[in-house]
Design a protein around this motif. Structure first.
Motif, PDB file in Angstrom:
ATOM      1  N   THR A   5       0.839  -1.199   0.000  1.00 37.36           N
ATOM      2  CA  THR A   5       0.000   0.000   0.000  1.00 37.36           C
ATOM      3  C   THR A   5       0.870   1.243   0.000  1.00 37.36           C
ATOM      4  O   THR A   5       0.638   2.186  -0.759  1.00 37.36           O
ATOM      5  CB  THR A   5      -0.939   0.003   1.226  1.00 37.36           C
ATOM      6  OG1 THR A   5      -1.903  -1.026   1.057  1.00 37.36           O
ATOM      7  CG2 THR A   5      -1.636   1.343   1.405  1.00 37.36           C
ATOM      8  N   LEU A  96      -4.658   1.419  -2.171  1.00 41.45           N
ATOM      9  CA  LEU A  96      -5.459   0.977  -1.026  1.00 41.45           C
ATOM     10  C   LEU A  96      -6.024  -0.428  -1.205  1.00 41.45           C
ATOM     11  O   LEU A  96      -6.522  -1.018  -0.247  1.00 41.45           O
ATOM     12  CB  LEU A  96      -6.588   1.967  -0.755  1.00 41.45           C
ATOM     13  CG  LEU A  96      -6.145   3.300  -0.163  1.00 41.45           C
ATOM     14  CD1 LEU A  96      -7.322   4.241   0.017  1.00 41.45           C
ATOM     15  CD2 LEU A  96      -5.420   3.116   1.163  1.00 41.45           C
ATOM     16  N   ASN A 152     -10.754   5.806  -0.159  1.00 43.02           N
ATOM     17  CA  ASN A 152     -10.566   6.101   1.264  1.00 43.02           C
ATOM     18  C   ASN A 152     -11.866   5.908   2.041  1.00 43.02           C
ATOM     19  O   ASN A 152     -11.851   5.393   3.161  1.00 43.02           O
ATOM     20  CB  ASN A 152     -10.012   7.509   1.456  1.00 43.02           C
ATOM     21  CG  ASN A 152      -8.519   7.557   1.228  1.00 43.02           C
ATOM     22  OD1 ASN A 152      -7.752   6.949   1.962  1.00 43.02           O
ATOM     23  ND2 ASN A 152      -8.101   8.262   0.192  1.00 43.02           N
TER      24      ASN A 152
END
Length: 183
Positions: A5, A96, A152
């Motif tokens: 990540t 992510l 996110n």
């Protein structure tokens, strides 16, 4: 934390020489520095500081330095810069995914901070607004920040779901976990 990540995040913050406002460029430098520090800490605490990590870091610094500071005659072309920026969106999107996958496989909120995910979501929302105001709604920046916001938020919702539904934590326990020790 998934070390991949942070490698992907580090390489995704390349907004170079494309007449973006100073605010977008300087923000990218700050975020890149933050990602580098976190990557270093993750690698150190996971005991993954080795020759491969060192070589990747050297290559990253060399390529980034060349792209930022080389004279126009030997630096990246405009088409290479455009490609690098499009690639950075893909890397940002992908950054992510390892954390989302790791949390899903473990059916756990994981070790990614809910505070970090919340602040990243808020930051992307602010960046969308400032991109409209300061960068004349640049479609490349809007795409990057829009996708980053969606990812996110996905990570934040996943963390909240696993923490509250599977681990029995309250929201206050989840958000205070970064500053409160279990002992």
């Amino acid at each position: 934390l998934a070390i991949s990540t942070w490698w992907l995040k580090l390489t995704s913050y390349i907004y170079i020489k494309n007449s973006f406002p100073l605010s977008a460029f300087s923000e990218s430098l700050v975020i890149t520095g933050e990602a580098a520090v976190i990557l270093g800490l993750v690698a150190f605490y996971q005991r993954r500081v080795d020759v491969q990590t060192f070589l990747l870091a050297v290559i990253y610094v060399a390529v980034t330095s060349w792209a930022l500071f080389a004279p126009t005659s030997v630096g990246p072309s405009d088409s290479a810069i455009a490609f690098a920026q499009e690639l950075s969106i893909a890397l940002n999107v992908a950054s992510l995914l390892p954390q989302l996958k790791q949390n899903f496989i473990r059916k756990s909120s994981g070790s990614y901070s809910s505070v970090t995910a919340s602040l990243a979501s808020a930051g992307c929302t602010i960046r969308l607004f400032t991109t409209f105001e300061l960068a004349n709604g640049d479609p490349l920046l809007l795409l990057n920040y829009g996708v980053a916001l969606a990812l996110n938020l996905s990570l934040l919702l996943q963390i909240i779901y696993y923490a509250t539904q599977k681990e029995g934590k309250t929201l206050s326990q989840l958000y205070l976990a970064d500053v409160k020790s279990d002992s």
